[in-house]
Scaffold this motif. Structure first.
Motif, PDB file in Angstrom:
ATOM      1  N   ALA A  59      36.249  35.893  49.229  1.00 25.41           N
ATOM      2  CA  ALA A  59      35.134  34.722  48.776  1.00 25.41           C
ATOM      3  C   ALA A  59      35.673  34.007  47.751  1.00 25.41           C
ATOM      4  CB  ALA A  59      33.947  35.478  48.853  1.00 25.41           C
ATOM      5  N   LEU A  60      36.214  34.815  46.737  1.00 27.70           N
ATOM      6  CA  LEU A  60      36.443  33.944  45.456  1.00 27.70           C
ATOM      7  C   LEU A  60      37.744  33.037  45.607  1.00 27.70           C
ATOM      8  CD1 LEU A  60      35.712  33.937  42.495  1.00 27.70           C
ATOM      9  CD2 LEU A  60      37.516  35.525  41.991  1.00 27.70           C
ATOM     10  N   HIS A  61      38.572  33.548  46.285  1.00 26.28           N
ATOM     11  CA  HIS A  61      39.757  32.473  46.519  1.00 26.28           C
ATOM     12  C   HIS A  61      39.236  31.369  47.334  1.00 26.28           C
ATOM     13  CE1 HIS A  61      43.846  31.442  47.150  1.00 26.28           C
ATOM     14  NE2 HIS A  61      43.578  31.247  48.692  1.00 26.28           N
ATOM     15  N   LEU A  62      38.296  31.419  48.216  1.00 25.17           N
ATOM     16  CA  LEU A  62      37.918  30.368  49.044  1.00 25.17           C
ATOM     17  C   LEU A  62      37.125  29.361  48.057  1.00 25.17           C
ATOM     18  CD1 LEU A  62      37.016  31.994  52.476  1.00 25.17           C
ATOM     19  CD2 LEU A  62      38.955  30.449  51.960  1.00 25.17           C
ATOM     20  N   ALA A  63      36.249  30.023  47.179  1.00 23.57           N
ATOM     21  CA  ALA A  63      35.334  29.134  46.408  1.00 23.57           C
ATOM     22  C   ALA A  63      36.338  28.643  45.272  1.00 23.57           C
ATOM     23  CB  ALA A  63      34.511  29.958  45.585  1.00 23.57           C
ATOM     24  N   ARG A  64      37.384  29.133  44.935  1.00 20.00           N
ATOM     25  CA  ARG A  64      38.558  28.351  44.304  1.00 20.00           C
ATOM     26  C   ARG A  64      39.201  27.305  44.973  1.00 20.00           C
ATOM     27  NH1 ARG A  64      41.227  33.643  42.552  1.00 20.00           N
ATOM     28  NH2 ARG A  64      40.035  34.339  40.549  1.00 20.00           N
ATOM     29  N   LEU A  65      39.571  27.470  46.161  1.00 18.81           N
ATOM     30  CA  LEU A  65      39.986  26.506  46.986  1.00 18.81           C
ATOM     31  C   LEU A  65      39.230  25.267  47.238  1.00 18.81           C
ATOM     32  CD1 LEU A  65      41.906  28.332  49.680  1.00 18.81           C
ATOM     33  CD2 LEU A  65      42.772  27.082  47.719  1.00 18.81           C
ATOM     34  N   ASP A  66      37.944  25.552  47.180  1.00 21.69           N
ATOM     35  CA  ASP A  66      36.756  24.467  47.554  1.00 21.69           C
ATOM     36  C   ASP A  66      36.417  23.652  46.365  1.00 21.69           C
ATOM     37  OD1 ASP A  66      36.834  24.933  50.125  1.00 21.69           O
ATOM     38  OD2 ASP A  66      34.982  26.192  50.169  1.00 21.69           O
ATOM     39  N   ASN A  99      32.764  34.776  37.290  1.00 17.12           N
ATOM     40  CA  ASN A  99      31.653  35.910  37.034  1.00 17.12           C
ATOM     41  C   ASN A  99      30.378  35.548  37.775  1.00 17.12           C
ATOM     42  OD1 ASN A  99      30.863  38.612  35.763  1.00 17.12           O
ATOM     43  ND2 ASN A  99      29.389  37.014  35.111  1.00 17.12           N
ATOM     44  N   LEU A 100      30.218  34.300  37.370  1.00 18.64           N
ATOM     45  CA  LEU A 100      28.926  33.802  38.228  1.00 18.64           C
ATOM     46  C   LEU A 100      28.927  33.799  39.658  1.00 18.64           C
ATOM     47  CD1 LEU A 100      26.047  32.894  37.484  1.00 18.64           C
ATOM     48  CD2 LEU A 100      26.792  30.396  37.441  1.00 18.64           C
ATOM     49  N   PHE A 101      29.852  33.437  40.279  1.00 12.75           N
ATOM     50  CA  PHE A 101      30.126  33.290  41.864  1.00 12.75           C
ATOM     51  C   PHE A 101      30.071  34.943  42.096  1.00 12.75           C
ATOM     52  CE2 PHE A 101      32.656  34.201  45.423  1.00 12.75           C
ATOM     53  CZ  PHE A 101      32.208  32.988  46.264  1.00 12.75           C
ATOM     54  N   LEU A 102      30.878  35.775  41.608  1.00 13.30           N
ATOM     55  CA  LEU A 102      31.007  37.118  42.346  1.00 13.30           C
ATOM     56  C   LEU A 102      29.443  37.712  41.943  1.00 13.30           C
ATOM     57  CD1 LEU A 102      34.322  38.278  41.219  1.00 13.30           C
ATOM     58  CD2 LEU A 102      33.352  37.889  43.665  1.00 13.30           C
ATOM     59  N   THR A 103      28.828  37.568  40.942  1.00 14.07           N
ATOM     60  CA  THR A 103      27.450  38.271  40.782  1.00 14.07           C
ATOM     61  C   THR A 103      26.448  37.705  41.709  1.00 14.07           C
ATOM     62  OG1 THR A 103      27.972  38.266  38.134  1.00 14.07           O
ATOM     63  CG2 THR A 103      25.591  38.623  38.923  1.00 14.07           C
ATOM     64  N   ARG A 104      26.483  36.456  41.964  1.00 16.73           N
ATOM     65  CA  ARG A 104      25.747  35.825  42.834  1.00 16.73           C
ATOM     66  C   ARG A 104      26.086  36.350  44.435  1.00 16.73           C
ATOM     67  NH1 ARG A 104      25.266  29.637  40.978  1.00 16.73           N
ATOM     68  NH2 ARG A 104      23.809  29.839  39.523  1.00 16.73           N
ATOM     69  N   TRP A 105      27.459  36.439  44.530  1.00 10.74           N
ATOM     70  CA  TRP A 105      27.821  37.041  45.876  1.00 10.74           C
ATOM     71  C   TRP A 105      27.442  38.489  46.045  1.00 10.74           C
ATOM     72  CZ3 TRP A 105      31.257  40.739  47.333  1.00 10.74           C
ATOM     73  CH2 TRP A 105      31.834  40.785  48.928  1.00 10.74           C
ATOM     74  N   LEU A 106      27.326  39.236  45.119  1.00  5.64           N
ATOM     75  CA  LEU A 106      27.280  40.789  45.152  1.00  5.64           C
ATOM     76  C   LEU A 106      25.570  40.976  45.368  1.00  5.64           C
ATOM     77  CD1 LEU A 106      29.311  41.949  42.284  1.00  5.64           C
ATOM     78  CD2 LEU A 106      29.415  42.866  44.641  1.00  5.64           C
ATOM     79  N   ALA A 107      24.868  39.938  44.680  1.00  8.50           N
ATOM     80  CA  ALA A 107      23.312  39.939  44.752  1.00  8.50           C
ATOM     81  C   ALA A 107      23.047  39.640  46.150  1.00  8.50           C
ATOM     82  CB  ALA A 107      22.822  39.222  43.700  1.00  8.50           C
TER      83      ALA A 107
END
Length: 199
Positions: free
Chosen positions: A18-25, A35-43
């Motif tokens: 998910a993080l890799h795809l967010a980087r590509l986008d 950190n913010l992306f993964l925190t939201r993803w985990l929540a």
């Protein structure tokens, strides 16, 4: 490998993808955004119960780390560690497995340093604070303790201050163990577990 490791590795793999795809986008461009992306993803994963119940504590811990420590939480590093730990780590060479274990120790908040000869002993030796959990390796022993193939050829002296049983658990998972030195409480030797077919 037990199922708990497999489930944690699956969680970590999903988070890293998910993080890799967010980087590509272009949604994630900095460590703070990671950190913010993964925190939201985990929540979201916790709220929607995307993963097995056995992972609830892991998800809660990762969320707490991300929320309280921010970028210092290194959520990508923690997920990468979980993914590696869930795969066949013991098939790797001794040096790789040691690096993996030491990275895990660092992720738990321990101080981890490689010391020069003067920092290891003598007048300029590093003074280890009893209030700080840490593991300290001698640079020359690290450089000379492994073959070119990454196989341990001599015991690795380390100085350790902290919870030894927790450290032993991390070392054991990576195929390593600790031998204490009776006369020097902080001095220990790290040894790779010899596989049945040899290292």
């Amino acid at each position: 490998m037990d199922n708990g490791n497999t489930f944690a590795a699956h969680l970590a793999w999903c988070g890293l993808v998910a993080l890799h795809l967010a980087r590509l986008d272009g949604q994630v461009c900095s460590p703070g955004q990671e950190n913010l992306f993964l925190t939201r993803w985990l929540a979201t994963a916790e709220k929607q119960r995307r993963f097995r119940r056995e992972l609830a504590n892991d998800i809660r811990w990762l969320l707490k780390e991300g929320r309280e420590k921010g970028m210092r939480a290194d959520l990508p590093g923690k997920l990468h560690y979980l993914w590696r730990a869930g795969n066949d780590l013991k098939a790797q060479n001794d040096l790789f497995r040691l690096q993996h274990a030491l990275h895990a120790v660092k992720l738990t908040g321990w101080d981890y340093r490689v010391l020069s000869e003067s920092e290891w002993s003598g007048r300029r030796a590093l003074k280890i604070s009893p209030a700080v959990a840490g593991i300290y390796l001698k640079k020359s022993a690290l450089e000379n303790g492994f073959s070119l193939e990454g196989v341990q050829i001599s015991p690795l002296p380390v100085r350790i201050n902290g919870n030894l049983s927790a450290l032993d658990t991390l070392l054991e998972r990576a195929g390593w163990y600790r031998v204490s030195v009776p006369d020097e409480p902080q001095l220990h030797y790290l040894r790779a577990v010899v596989s049945p077919g040899g290292n």
